[in-house]
Structure formats: C-alpha cells, structure tokens
Write an enzyme that holds these catalytic residues in place. Structure first.
Site, PDB file in Angstrom:
ATOM      1  N   LEU A 184       0.456  -1.294  -0.194  1.00 52.39           N
ATOM      2  CA  LEU A 184       0.082   0.130  -0.287  1.00 52.39           C
ATOM      3  C   LEU A 184       0.624   1.350  -0.565  1.00 52.39           C
ATOM      4  O   LEU A 184       0.450   2.337   0.186  1.00 52.39           O
ATOM      5  CB  LEU A 184      -1.014   0.166   0.812  1.00 52.39           C
ATOM      6  CG  LEU A 184      -1.805  -1.368   1.220  1.00 52.39           C
ATOM      7  CD1 LEU A 184      -2.984  -0.846   2.410  1.00 52.39           C
ATOM      8  CD2 LEU A 184      -2.890  -1.248   0.086  1.00 52.39           C
ATOM      9  N   CYS A 185       1.740   1.621  -0.332  1.00 53.81           N
ATOM     10  CA  CYS A 185       3.113   2.340  -0.587  1.00 53.81           C
ATOM     11  C   CYS A 185       3.042   3.002  -2.061  1.00 53.81           C
ATOM     12  O   CYS A 185       2.655   2.753  -2.364  1.00 53.81           O
ATOM     13  CB  CYS A 185       4.933   1.701  -0.225  1.00 53.81           C
ATOM     14  SG  CYS A 185       5.153   1.547   1.599  1.00 53.81           S
ATOM     15  N   HIS A 186       3.103   4.476  -1.649  1.00 61.88           N
ATOM     16  CA  HIS A 186       3.210   5.593  -2.636  1.00 61.88           C
ATOM     17  C   HIS A 186       4.148   4.845  -3.673  1.00 61.88           C
ATOM     18  O   HIS A 186       5.211   4.836  -3.216  1.00 61.88           O
ATOM     19  CB  HIS A 186       2.225   7.032  -2.205  1.00 61.88           C
ATOM     20  CG  HIS A 186       1.047   6.130  -1.726  1.00 61.88           C
ATOM     21  ND1 HIS A 186       0.590   6.383  -0.566  1.00 61.88           N
ATOM     22  CD2 HIS A 186      -0.076   7.543  -2.661  1.00 61.88           C
ATOM     23  CE1 HIS A 186      -0.177   7.054   0.199  1.00 61.88           C
ATOM     24  NE2 HIS A 186      -0.894   6.842  -1.570  1.00 61.88           N
ATOM     25  N   MET A 243       8.836   4.340   5.234  1.00 66.89           N
ATOM     26  CA  MET A 243       8.831   2.696   4.625  1.00 66.89           C
ATOM     27  C   MET A 243      10.052   2.800   3.698  1.00 66.89           C
ATOM     28  O   MET A 243      10.881   1.475   3.679  1.00 66.89           O
ATOM     29  CB  MET A 243       7.870   2.772   3.943  1.00 66.89           C
ATOM     30  CG  MET A 243       6.837   2.826   5.208  1.00 66.89           C
ATOM     31  SD  MET A 243       6.915   1.669   6.384  1.00 66.89           S
ATOM     32  CE  MET A 243       7.166  -0.511   5.851  1.00 66.89           C
ATOM     33  N   GLU A 244      10.094   3.812   3.425  1.00 67.43           N
ATOM     34  CA  GLU A 244      11.665   3.857   2.218  1.00 67.43           C
ATOM     35  C   GLU A 244      12.814   4.051   2.865  1.00 67.43           C
ATOM     36  O   GLU A 244      13.879   2.428   2.597  1.00 67.43           O
ATOM     37  CB  GLU A 244      11.636   5.452   1.384  1.00 67.43           C
ATOM     38  CG  GLU A 244      10.522   4.724   0.392  1.00 67.43           C
ATOM     39  CD  GLU A 244       9.430   5.214   0.420  1.00 67.43           C
ATOM     40  OE1 GLU A 244       8.136   4.911  -0.082  1.00 67.43           O
ATOM     41  OE2 GLU A 244       8.994   5.579   1.686  1.00 67.43           O
ATOM     42  N   ASP A 296      23.774 -12.181   3.356  1.00 69.60           N
ATOM     43  CA  ASP A 296      24.004 -12.480   2.473  1.00 69.60           C
ATOM     44  C   ASP A 296      25.821 -13.017   2.005  1.00 69.60           C
ATOM     45  O   ASP A 296      25.955 -14.591   1.957  1.00 69.60           O
ATOM     46  CB  ASP A 296      23.213 -12.536   1.200  1.00 69.60           C
ATOM     47  CG  ASP A 296      22.979 -12.985  -0.426  1.00 69.60           C
ATOM     48  OD1 ASP A 296      22.984 -14.603  -0.008  1.00 69.60           O
ATOM     49  OD2 ASP A 296      23.144 -12.767  -1.266  1.00 69.60           O
TER      50      ASP A 296
END
Length: 156
Positions: free
Chosen positions: A74-76, A112-113, A127
């Site tokens: 739901l992020c833009h 969020m970014e 990793d």
C-alpha cells in the site's frame, strides 16, 4: 487514531493523498547486524570472499529504497531526491550499524523507504557473509527520525 490503510468496511486501501500539500520529507532508519569476530574482521578488512561487503550492501540499500512500493503493497511510488546508506563498525561488539537517510518533495513520507533501505542493506551483509557465519543476528531496525508532513516531526 484509526488505521489509515483501512476503509469503513475494514478493507485494505491505499491512502488518498490527493489533497495533501507537497512538502520536504526526510526519514532516517537504522539497524544492526552482529556477527562472529572472524566474520567481522573479514568485513572490516575487506577480505571477505565475496568482495566489498559494505559497498555492495550500500548499493543494495539504495536500490531497495527506490523499489519500496513494489515490496510494501500500500506504499505510494515516490520520486526520491536523496538516499544515503552509511555504516558504523563497532569493534567491541563485532557488529555493524546501518543508517539509511531518505528525502523527497512529496505528499507522503519516506519512512518506509528508509526502513526498507536499512533492512535490505543488512540482509545483503548477511547474504555476503553467511558462508563465514550463519549465526549473524539482525536487530534493532527502527525509525530514528522523520521530518515533514501533517503529523510533524518525530525523533526516536
């Protein structure tokens, strides 16, 4: 405060930012990865078999910030104006702290970014080093601060 990503029926929605003002937005997130002394030394010296661990992790974190809307439903989609991923090596604890700073001029924040960037940077360290140490622990991922927008500034 109600959840902004739910409509009146309780269904998931993308928040409507049509009427929001464009403002300068900044977010900073950080997290940590702890590892064995030998693994930490290899990262610090740049002698890991896969090469420049922190250099690759930096690029991965930056790339991830630009793809956040592809990962978080739901992020833009945002046009980022700045992204930086920095690392602090902590000799005593054999850990590395990653810090991701993101900025944009937009109608919604970049928290969020920043969180996606720091998470991806740390996952990339894991990793690249898992052959040396499978017991690495990623922890403390959090929003450190944010500036701009209707909700105002936040500092953790």
């Amino acid at each position: 405060m109600p959840f902004t990503h739910l409509n009146e029926k309780g269904e998931a929605i993308m928040v409507d930012v049509t009427e929001k003002a464009v403002t300068h937005r900044t977010a900073i997130a950080s997290g940590r990865i702890s590892m064995s002394a030998a693994c930490y030394q290899a990262v610090k010296e740049g002698s890991a078999k896969k090469g420049d661990v922190l250099g690759v992790a930096r690029v991965a974190g930056i790339m991830a910030t630009k793809r956040t809307a592809d990962l978080i439903p739901l992020c833009h989609v945002l046009a980022l104006t700045k992204c930086a991923v920095d690392f602090t090596l902590e000799d005593e604890s054999h850990s590395i702290t990653a810090r991701c700073t993101v900025q944009c001029e937009g109608k919604t924040g970049v928290e969020m970014e920043a969180l996606t960037g720091v998470s991806t940077a740390l996952l990339t360290v894991y990793d690249m080093c898992k052959a040396m140490d499978k017991r690495m622990v990623i922890s403390d991922i959090h929003l450190c601060e944010k500036q701009g927008g209707k909700s105002g500034d936040f500092v953790f």
